[in-house]
Design a protein around this motif. Structure first.
Motif, PDB file in Angstrom:
ATOM      1  N   UNK A   1       0.829  -1.199   0.000  1.00  0.00           N
ATOM      2  CA  UNK A   1       0.000   0.000   0.000  1.00  0.00           C
ATOM      3  C   UNK A   1       0.866   1.253   0.000  1.00  0.00           C
ATOM      4  N   UNK A   2       1.918   1.256   0.781  1.00  0.00           N
ATOM      5  CA  UNK A   2       2.799   2.419   0.868  1.00  0.00           C
ATOM      6  C   UNK A   2       3.492   2.661  -0.469  1.00  0.00           C
ATOM      7  N   UNK A   3       3.917   1.606  -1.124  1.00  0.00           N
ATOM      8  CA  UNK A   3       4.550   1.754  -2.436  1.00  0.00           C
ATOM      9  C   UNK A   3       3.574   2.372  -3.425  1.00  0.00           C
ATOM     10  N   UNK A   4       2.356   1.892  -3.414  1.00  0.00           N
ATOM     11  CA  UNK A   4       1.343   2.439  -4.311  1.00  0.00           C
ATOM     12  C   UNK A   4       1.057   3.902  -3.974  1.00  0.00           C
TER      13      UNK A   4
ATOM     14  N   UNK B   1       2.564  14.160  -3.546  1.00  0.00           N
ATOM     15  CA  UNK B   1       2.522  15.396  -2.770  1.00  0.00           C
ATOM     16  C   UNK B   1       2.357  15.148  -1.273  1.00  0.00           C
ATOM     17  N   UNK B   2       2.156  13.900  -0.882  1.00  0.00           N
ATOM     18  CA  UNK B   2       1.966  13.589   0.539  1.00  0.00           C
ATOM     19  C   UNK B   2       3.064  12.664   1.066  1.00  0.00           C
ATOM     20  N   UNK B   3       4.244  12.797   0.559  1.00  0.00           N
ATOM     21  CA  UNK B   3       5.331  11.886   0.939  1.00  0.00           C
ATOM     22  C   UNK B   3       5.636  11.940   2.426  1.00  0.00           C
ATOM     23  N   UNK B   4       5.544  13.120   3.009  1.00  0.00           N
ATOM     24  CA  UNK B   4       5.807  13.231   4.445  1.00  0.00           C
ATOM     25  C   UNK B   4       4.762  12.468   5.255  1.00  0.00           C
ATOM     26  N   UNK B   5       3.494  12.623   4.847  1.00  0.00           N
ATOM     27  CA  UNK B   5       2.416  11.910   5.543  1.00  0.00           C
ATOM     28  C   UNK B   5       2.554  10.405   5.365  1.00  0.00           C
ATOM     29  N   UNK B   6       2.908   9.999   4.145  1.00  0.00           N
ATOM     30  CA  UNK B   6       3.079   8.568   3.871  1.00  0.00           C
ATOM     31  C   UNK B   6       4.217   7.991   4.704  1.00  0.00           C
TER      32      UNK B   6
ATOM     33  N   UNK C   1       4.754   5.013  11.868  1.00  0.00           N
ATOM     34  CA  UNK C   1       4.028   5.154  13.134  1.00  0.00           C
ATOM     35  C   UNK C   1       2.675   4.461  13.193  1.00  0.00           C
ATOM     36  N   UNK C   2       2.186   3.901  12.071  1.00  0.00           N
ATOM     37  CA  UNK C   2       0.831   3.355  12.089  1.00  0.00           C
ATOM     38  C   UNK C   2       0.720   2.160  13.017  1.00  0.00           C
ATOM     39  N   UNK C   3      -0.321   2.174  13.845  1.00  0.00           N
ATOM     40  CA  UNK C   3      -0.696   1.014  14.657  1.00  0.00           C
ATOM     41  C   UNK C   3      -2.216   0.870  14.567  1.00  0.00           C
TER      42      UNK C   3
ATOM     43  N   UNK D   1      -4.179  10.678   2.260  1.00  0.00           N
ATOM     44  CA  UNK D   1      -4.240   9.802   1.093  1.00  0.00           C
ATOM     45  C   UNK D   1      -5.085   8.559   1.344  1.00  0.00           C
ATOM     46  N   UNK D   2      -5.121   8.065   2.578  1.00  0.00           N
ATOM     47  CA  UNK D   2      -5.884   6.859   2.901  1.00  0.00           C
ATOM     48  C   UNK D   2      -7.379   7.071   2.678  1.00  0.00           C
TER      49      UNK D   2
END
Length: 703
Positions: A218-221, A228-233, A239-241, A254-255
């Motif tokens: 998902x992150x690769x996609x 434009x959201x590379x920092x958020x990605x 940090x995602x849990x 983006x999610x």
């Protein structure tokens, strides 16, 4: 004997170039489907798909995705303002070069542009791009508002001048929030869509095995699609849990956007890519201890825009079922939801609706008050995917504003229960097997293939038996599409996996060997076909419960190969073995038996045993007369066979009698330009010339 106009038909729909033209055989459409896998059974009678449209009745409006662009000189040094915009807009671009800005705007396709200008040349820029269809709104950041007001009135897309970025961000937040809230599609449900949604939900939430690599995919996609959201990605990656899943969902990064788009377009591939996130979100909702205020019933609201077509669709389906094809974000505050409904009127193609939903504690939901990214979400309530409601009252309350009452259903709803029971009749172990099978049975072969390929390529299952079934089903589908190379590849892969987890004589391997044999047979690779057919036969003969239909089918195909190889005695022996099994399970006048009798008669004709050939053709004709109309084209073919048999016996008067019957029946059952009519007429003419017999023994056959 041969004949220059004789026609060779293949019972198994294969052309046999090495068969003499005088060998006549045919395929009866009503007979047992010899060359198809026997593992794919018919759709259960409880699923009445023929009554319903196969294409979902869904939302027709176009989703508007927005990208925010800020243009100006030296603005990249204003990190505070940039961070403010990033907190509001999930899609944001920064430009300091005018040519790069214009090039970016030209490339926009599906997105709408929200443009912030902080440049002394703003007026010139606006005049150049104001008519651009992608441009939706312009916000001017300026310290000289009085001077700006002299020219901005010329351009309708300018929403005002602002001295602080905070003011612009507030406008952007309102714009983006309202637009994103408006994109969840609604769908009026029929039996087909209910079953598909039910099975997709089971696949996502209960069956797919999610690993760390699921998140990596998902992150690769996301990096490819949301640069434009590379920092958020990156933050999500690090940090995602699962316990923070609602925080991430309500962040509207983006999610949120990607999930809305996937559910709107029914993009099964991307829905499965996001499967781990969807599952985590569903679980957090279902683990909630949130309780509605009233133990019996409560009201939540949702305001959004819909098209006039959708409104008519809802009116025409009162008391029908409706779902929102995503996680359903509602509100306990009626006025807040009504604001969204009124905002839809700004779009001339939309009508504002306020959904008023009666809910109860039977379906889990969760309060967003302490979990949302936005701290002002105390009135927000979130439901899981594909929540189903029954459509109640619909009435207009204002100009282009409608109130639609919905009643939340649960699994005890009688109509839903009927549909779910019909799913249980699909005899497969897992929901994805049931869904793929269901797609096949409603002739949605491309959807079935897509589902299988996605599951296979994503390694969504690590169960060996499941992987074997996936490859087997892909083999079946490619065979249906006559892509024999890929079909054989997947059948062999399926067999390879099965042999690692099963005994070589396991009854479940029958269909694999049979189907592989079938493909080799189609490719005229007769030796390989024979080897696999014999493996299938050995398995079925040594099963604890012998399936006589399968036995008859395999013997029949083995006989076909022997016949094609010119080994006629072996062919007859195997046809007889097939016939022996058929006689145990079918009435003596069944069309399947007629099929086999005909094939045996054809082989005896080929070895010039015309008396025996006639005895089998006679049995064929007797059964066909019992089950077919008097003018059925198949009867014409059988009479033609018998005519040729009597000609072989030099009983020409009898031959002419049956040839004339073939002509008469064909003239009444086929189009006037059909080649078979000419074939039978030419043969009859040749017999008459040869014997100088010109009398028709029978008159025309009545229509």
């Amino acid at each position: 004997m041969g004949h220059k106009n004789s026609k060779s038909y293949s019972l198994s729909a294969k052309t046999r170039s090495n068969l003499p033209l005088s060998l006549i055989s045919f395929k009866i459409n009503e007979s047992l489907p010899r060359n198809h896998p026997q593992s794919m059974t018919e759709i259960p009678s409880g699923i009445h798909t023929y009554k319903l449209p196969l294409t979902p009745i869904e939302s027709t409006k176009i989703i508007e995705n927005y990208v925010v662009v800020w243009f100006g000189r030296n603005i990249d040094e204003d990190r505070n303002s940039i961070n403010q915009i990033r907190r509001v807009a999930h899609s944001f671009q920064l430009f300091t070069d005018i040519d790069e800005l214009f090039a970016f705007i030209v490339k926009l396709k599906d997105e709408k542009l929200l443009l912030i200008l902080s440049d002394p040349f703003a007026q010139k820029i606006v005049s150049s791009i104001h008519q651009t269809s992608q441009l939706n709104a312009i916000y001017i950041l300026s310290n000289d508002r009085l001077q700006d007001e002299l020219w901005i009135k010329q351009f309708g897309k300018i929403k005002g001048t602002f001295t602080h970025m905070e003011s612009i961000c507030k406008k952007l937040k309102d714009k983006l929030f309202l637009s994103e809230e408006d994109i969840i599609p609604i769908e009026v449900l029929d039996a087909t869509t209910i079953i598909i949604q039910y099975l997709i939900k089971k696949i996502l939430l209960d069956e797919i095995v999610y690993h760390k690599k699921s998140r990596k995919r998902l992150i690769k996609y996301a990096r490819q699609q949301h640069a434009n959201e590379l920092d958020t990605i990156k933050e999500f990656e690090e940090n995602y849990i699962p316990s923070k899943v609602i925080w991430w969902y309500t962040r509207k990064c983006f999610l949120y956007v990607a999930m809305n788009k996937a559910f709107h377009t029914h993009d099964i591939e991307f829905i499965i890519k996001m499967g781990f996130f969807i599952r985590d979100l569903h679980r957090q909702i279902n683990q909630s201890d949130y309780e509605i205020d009233n133990q019996n019933e409560s009201i939540v609201y949702r305001g959004q825009g819909i098209s006039e077509h959708e409104l008519e669709m809802l009116k025409n389906n009162k008391n029908g079922l409706l779902s929102f094809n995503n996680f359903l974000w509602t509100n306990t505050n009626r006025d807040t939801s009504l604001q969204f409904a009124y905002s839809a009127r700004n779009n001339p193609d939309l009508i504002g609706v306020l959904f008023q939903m009666k809910i109860n504690s039977s379906i889990k939901s969760i309060s967003l008050e302490k979990l949302s990214y936005d701290l002002n979400s105390e009135s927000g309530i979130l439901f899981s995917i594909y929540t189903v409601f029954r459509i109640d009252e619909i009435k207009q309350v204002d100009e282009k504003i409608w109130l639609i009452d919905l009643i939340l259903t649960n699994d005890s709803d009688q109509q839903l229960q009927d549909y779910f029971r019909s799913v249980e009749r699909i005899e497969n172990k897992t929901a994805w097997q049931q869904l793929g099978f269901y797609f096949i049975q409603i002739n949605e072969f491309d959807k079935a293939e897509l589902l299988y390929r996605i599951l296979l390529q994503s390694n969504a299952t690590d169960d060996s038996e499941q992987l074997a079934v996936l490859n087997e089903r892909l083999g079946f589908l490619y065979n249906k599409k006559n892509n024999l190379i890929d079909s054989l590849l997947h059948y062999k892969k399926s067999l390879e996996i099965y042999l690692t987890i099963s005994l070589s004589d396991d009854s479940s391997l029958y269909s694999i060997y049979f189907n592989i044999g079938n493909i080799f047979h189609k490719q005229n690779n007769l030796n390989e076909a024979m080897e696999n057919y014999k493996c299938a036969l050995n398995i079925i003969l040594h099963s604890l419960k012998i399936d006589l239909i399968k036995v008859a089918t395999v013997y029949y195909h083995i006989a076909e190969i022997y016949n094609a190889q010119g080994l006629f005695i072996e062919a007859i022996q195997n046809y007889q073995s097939s016939l022996e099994s058929e006689l145990k399970i079918a009435p003596h006048r069944h069309l399947t038996l007629a099929n086999t009798y005909n094939r045996i008669g054809a082989v005896f004709y080929q070895i010039k045993d015309f008396i025996t050939a006639f005895s089998y053709y006679e049995k064929t004709l007797k059964i066909q007369k019992k089950y077919l109309s008097l003018n059925h084209s198949t009867l014409a073919e059988t009479n033609y066979h018998i005519a040729m048999t009597f000609a072989g016996l030099q009983q020409y008067r009898k031959a002419i009698e049956y040839a004339a019957l073939a002509v008469n029946i064909a003239r009444h059952s086929l189009e006037s330009n059909d080649d078979n009519i000419r074939l039978y007429e030419d043969y009859l003419h040749e017999l008459r010339e040869k014997t100088l017999i010109g009398v028709l023994p029978n008159g025309p056959v009545d229509v």
